[in-house]
Design an enzyme around this catalytic site. Sequence first.
Site, mmCIF file in Angstrom:
data_model
loop_
_atom_site.group_PDB
_atom_site.id
_atom_site.type_symbol
_atom_site.label_atom_id
_atom_site.label_comp_id
_atom_site.label_asym_id
_atom_site.label_seq_id
_atom_site.Cartn_x
_atom_site.Cartn_y
_atom_site.Cartn_z
ATOM 1 N N CYS A 158 28.579 32.938 47.308
ATOM 2 C CA CYS A 158 29.986 32.612 47.048
ATOM 3 C C CYS A 158 30.209 31.121 46.813
ATOM 4 C CB CYS A 158 30.870 33.106 48.190
ATOM 5 S SG CYS A 158 30.534 32.330 49.773
ATOM 6 N N HIS B 226 34.547 35.889 43.415
ATOM 7 C CA HIS B 226 33.660 35.465 44.490
ATOM 8 C C HIS B 226 32.359 36.263 44.387
ATOM 9 C CE1 HIS B 226 34.955 38.951 47.274
ATOM 10 N NE2 HIS B 226 35.503 39.142 46.093
ATOM 11 N N HIS C 211 33.040 32.054 53.756
ATOM 12 C CA HIS C 211 33.185 32.686 52.446
ATOM 13 C C HIS C 211 34.308 32.001 51.683
ATOM 14 C CE1 HIS C 211 32.402 35.960 49.654
ATOM 15 N NE2 HIS C 211 33.705 36.061 49.472
#
Length: 185
Positions: free
Chosen positions: A88, A157, A141
């Site tokens: 990510c 992502h 993330h």
Amino acid sequence: MLRKTIILLLFLAITACGPGKKRRTYSKTRTVSVEGSTEDTSPKIEPKKENKKEGRKNVKANEIISTALSYSGTRYKYGGTTKKGMDCSGLVYVSLKENDIMFPRSSYQMALEGNKIRVNDVEKGDLLFFQTSKTGRRINHVGLVVDVDGDDIKFIHATTSRGVLVSSLREGYWNSAFVKAMRIL
């Protein structure tokens, strides 16, 4: 020494981008469509004039988003930053770098950059940060906002299970893991 190395590798694997468990709150098939222009016969309304700085920001955001979308379908690879595989933060890092913006490489360091904004104020090009680990307490993330339609925020992502894709912040998993939004442009 070997034991410490193994423990460190296990720790990094556990705190990598994406969920530890596969929880699915969305359908298997995901498509992203872009509407083509059609001839509009409705009366023309003059758009509000943007200042030059806003216009440049929107152009830059669209360029970054276009770069990120070019990686759609790329498989997940921890630490990866190429079409062969990426994580990510690698996706965001490469998308910004290819557009001449230098940024930290890891999601938790990225979360320290820019200005925090309310989710209601999110625009294309902003970053969304998540904490997907149940045991860890730091951000692990990141996603790049590609579209905002009312209260539906779409972001690109890289997930451990499905690679680089566009998701919605409305999805249960991502909504519950959401921590904050940051503006970097």
